[in-house]
Scaffold this active site. Sequence first.
Site, PDB file in Angstrom:
ATOM      1  N   TRP A 353       0.839  -1.211   0.000  1.00 32.17           N
ATOM      2  CA  TRP A 353       0.000   0.000   0.000  1.00 32.17           C
ATOM      3  C   TRP A 353       0.868   1.254   0.000  1.00 32.17           C
ATOM      4  CZ3 TRP A 353      -2.042   2.649   4.944  1.00 32.17           C
ATOM      5  CH2 TRP A 353      -1.119   2.514   6.004  1.00 32.17           C
ATOM      6  N   ASP A 354       2.161   1.065   0.224  1.00 30.03           N
ATOM      7  CA  ASP A 354       3.110   2.179   0.180  1.00 30.03           C
ATOM      8  C   ASP A 354       2.923   2.998  -1.099  1.00 30.03           C
ATOM      9  OD1 ASP A 354       3.939   0.089   1.884  1.00 30.03           O
ATOM     10  OD2 ASP A 354       6.003   0.786   1.898  1.00 30.03           O
ATOM     11  N   GLU A 496       0.773  -2.792  12.532  1.00 31.25           N
ATOM     12  CA  GLU A 496       1.027  -4.235  12.450  1.00 31.25           C
ATOM     13  C   GLU A 496       1.398  -4.863  13.792  1.00 31.25           C
ATOM     14  OE1 GLU A 496       3.842  -4.605   9.243  1.00 31.25           O
ATOM     15  OE2 GLU A 496       2.248  -4.520   7.735  1.00 31.25           O
ATOM     16  N   LYS A 609       2.769   0.379  16.149  1.00 26.23           N
ATOM     17  CA  LYS A 609       3.967   0.468  15.314  1.00 26.23           C
ATOM     18  C   LYS A 609       3.968   1.781  14.531  1.00 26.23           C
ATOM     19  CE  LYS A 609       6.155  -2.175  11.560  1.00 26.23           C
ATOM     20  NZ  LYS A 609       5.985  -3.295  10.632  1.00 26.23           N
ATOM     21  N   GLN A 610       2.797   2.164  14.033  1.00 21.82           N
ATOM     22  CA  GLN A 610       2.723   3.304  13.106  1.00 21.82           C
ATOM     23  C   GLN A 610       1.325   3.912  13.152  1.00 21.82           C
ATOM     24  OE1 GLN A 610       3.105  -0.145  10.322  1.00 21.82           O
ATOM     25  NE2 GLN A 610       2.547   1.417   8.831  1.00 21.82           N
TER      26      GLN A 610
HETATM   27  C1  BGC Z   1       4.897  -1.490   7.479  1.00 22.84           C
HETATM   28  C2  BGC Z   1       3.858  -1.543   6.375  1.00 22.84           C
HETATM   29  C3  BGC Z   1       4.563  -1.288   5.054  1.00 22.84           C
HETATM   30  C4  BGC Z   1       5.719  -2.263   4.854  1.00 22.84           C
HETATM   31  C5  BGC Z   1       6.506  -1.968   3.596  1.00 22.84           C
HETATM   32  C6  BGC Z   1       6.002  -2.490   7.197  1.00 22.84           C
HETATM   33  O1  BGC Z   1       6.983  -2.402   8.166  1.00 22.84           O
HETATM   34  O2  BGC Z   1       4.300  -1.789   8.718  1.00 22.84           O
HETATM   35  O3  BGC Z   1       2.874  -0.571   6.593  1.00 22.84           O
HETATM   36  O4  BGC Z   1       3.652  -1.416   4.023  1.00 22.84           O
HETATM   37  O5  BGC Z   1       6.599  -2.162   5.946  1.00 22.84           O
HETATM   38  O6  BGC Z   1       7.067  -0.715   3.639  1.00 22.84           O
END
Ligand code: BGC
Length: 776
Positions: A353-354, A496, A609-610
């Site tokens: 999804w980046d 995550e 995490k984010q």
């Molecule tokens: C993040 C995801 C991201 C992926 C690739 C993961 O560490 O939690 O949101 O899509 O890295 O960048």
Amino acid sequence: MKYDLGTGDLTNWMVCEDNFDTHYLGKCETIMALGNGYLGVRSATEERYSGEVRNTFIAGTFNRFDALEVTELPNCADVYEINFEIDGQLFHLTQGIVKSYQRFLNLKNGELTRKIIWISQSGKEIEFTFKRFISLDNRHLSGQQITMVCKNGNVNVIVKSGINGQMTNSGVQHFSEGEKRLFESDVLQMVQTTTESKIDIIVTATHTFESQGKYIKPESMILMDRRKIYNEFEFELEESKEIVITKYAYFSTSRDLEFEKKALKEIRKHSVQEIIEARQRGYEALIKDSEKAWHDQIWSECPIQIDSENAFDQLSIRFSQYHMRIMTPYHDNRMNIGAKGLTGEGYKGHTFWDTEIFILPYYIYSHPQIARRLLEYRYLCLSGAREKARANGYLGAMFPWESAWVTDGEVTPIWGAADIVTGKSTKIWSGFIEQHITADIAFATWQYFQITNDLDFMEQYGYEIIFETARFWSSRLEYSEEDQLLHINGVIGPDEYKEHIDDNAFTNYMAVFNMRLAIDYYEKLKMDNEHLFQRLNKKIGVDQIYKDLIEDIKRVYLPVPDDFGVIPQDKTYMSKKNIDLSPYKAQKHVGSLFRKYNLKQVNDLQVSKQADVLILMYLLENLFDKTVKLNCWDYYEPRTLHDSSLSLSTHSVLASDLGLYSLAYNLFSQAAEIDLGNNMKTSDHGIHGASLGGVWQCVINGFGGVRMLDGKLRIEPHLPENWQALTFSIYWQGEKLQVAIKKDEFIVTKLFSEKYITIEAFGTHFMFNDRVRVSY
Ligand code: BGC
């Protein structure tokens, strides 16, 4: 790292390393990587070091090593390694004396330079200048040049240089060895074929030598080894007389659109012709072409000027644009952007999804035709997405969490990092239950359409994506007897650190957004475009999709603010244990929490995490009022470790929106430093593509205040304290606008047509066809 090397025309264009340390090879290999979206090469040095990671990737050449692994971008044969023996001693920076050292990447023309004065063990002082580039003008081509001068006496030099197919992806060899050959006495060629996807990769290289401006032919020998073909050249380097060695390389594959229908023999012949032509033109002419392409495609097309007291700000936005260009396959809509671009093995070249949420906005506003191609890729992936939905018992299109070749479907690996409690690998659940990506793609499709007005795209691809993704959600909902509502259970949201959760706010709101979009488009198409409506109805049955959506949408559970005015991230987050997060908030390296806890334990803590709820408030900003946003900020930010590089930029834009201006700048600076900053261990596995897109969003959507709201353009800037001005251009519905922002006013100038457009700023609408000045 050093950031102020560039002066004059090159001020804020140079990224420089002024000290070579073998502990930190990964940093500059990644951040100084070269490429053009077709080819991507980590900037490992010519001479080898233990711990280096030497990667050459060609977009879209995915291969699966065996049934136990997922497909990945294979590490192709390397041409950049060149070894020098000076009077019998190997040139190596850990031996002899390094009198001076500097390596720099010029973002303006994509040329990497390394200047070294090295004193050999026998006391010979040699000045080396290494230069290389990958052409943006001819994506198959790269040039490398080494200039050598010995300051004190003559030396004997042996140079070993060629094509090395012994490369692996951390030990995995993806190729069967094909033919190695020498053509026309000085053109080397090697063919490799991927073991499973059967893609031929043809690498062709040749060298020239010049002394005092004239070509010379040193003594030369051709050598072949397993998966290796190279020349050994020998010459006398006379005191103070320069020798210039130039190596040209040409990469082609049977996957390239222009070669797809050609026999291998023809591609090989063509590659030899191309390299001979390149050699005739010479390094300087080729890099000029490439420099012009950089100028035309990027620097004059969508320049961004930041007048900041901190020069790093200007450099960092150029660094983001540079890397976004070299990671994006402009040439082929069957390919997309890898989370680490083409700069490292991290995430195996897969797309997340980046792209849609972090990088695509840059393309929509700056290069809409490229944004369209990136979305076309998702359309081409629909069959895999339908297959994934079917395999999981759902309808419509369920997009893979990680995506590679268009027909591959889900490619997320199943096992990941070590679990410190069990000692086993941790299971990666994202490929099974991180499902919000399906709505993210629909959101991006809508965003693209609103900003570009590209109806042709919608008619060919966009509507189908939106209907099929909405249908997935409708089949995914789970009815609960308890509240008689529909829920989305057992998912992973953007955060995550929470797995198998129910009613993740982000997922539910985005799914409903996706469903609402399909309902609206159905009604609109039925009224306005009978022909297309019938076509889609025949193809995917939109009548039935609509019927289901209308039924379902009223009953989907959407979390609302709790007693403290905070939207719960999911059903159980608020009841989980709180711990003192200060040591982890102050961590030097991301993920330090996992030195103490495993993922299962982290699942039971109120730690993220984010950005999760907060990114929802950015994407669907109209749905939430400022008080709720502030409450959520105050609740979640202290519990967020920003362990994903995707987090800081989102927080920065939201902080700008919420009037937390100095914090917004601080978060932007941290985001900009992820790769470019002085922490030498951040980028070993490759660049953080999404974060670079996020940096662009901090500047344009955050400080520049550019937003598409309900299909309208709103510009409400707020410059950081230490910025005097910000100027950039954007495309809006086919018009090009230049936006020049100062502390208390901004001017928007329309660049080509006479058509009137309207922008909204601070509650007022401005209609204009040439320029408008807004004071604020
Ligand atoms: C993040 C995801 C991201 C992926 C690739 C993961 O560490 O939690 O949101 O899509 O890295 O960048």
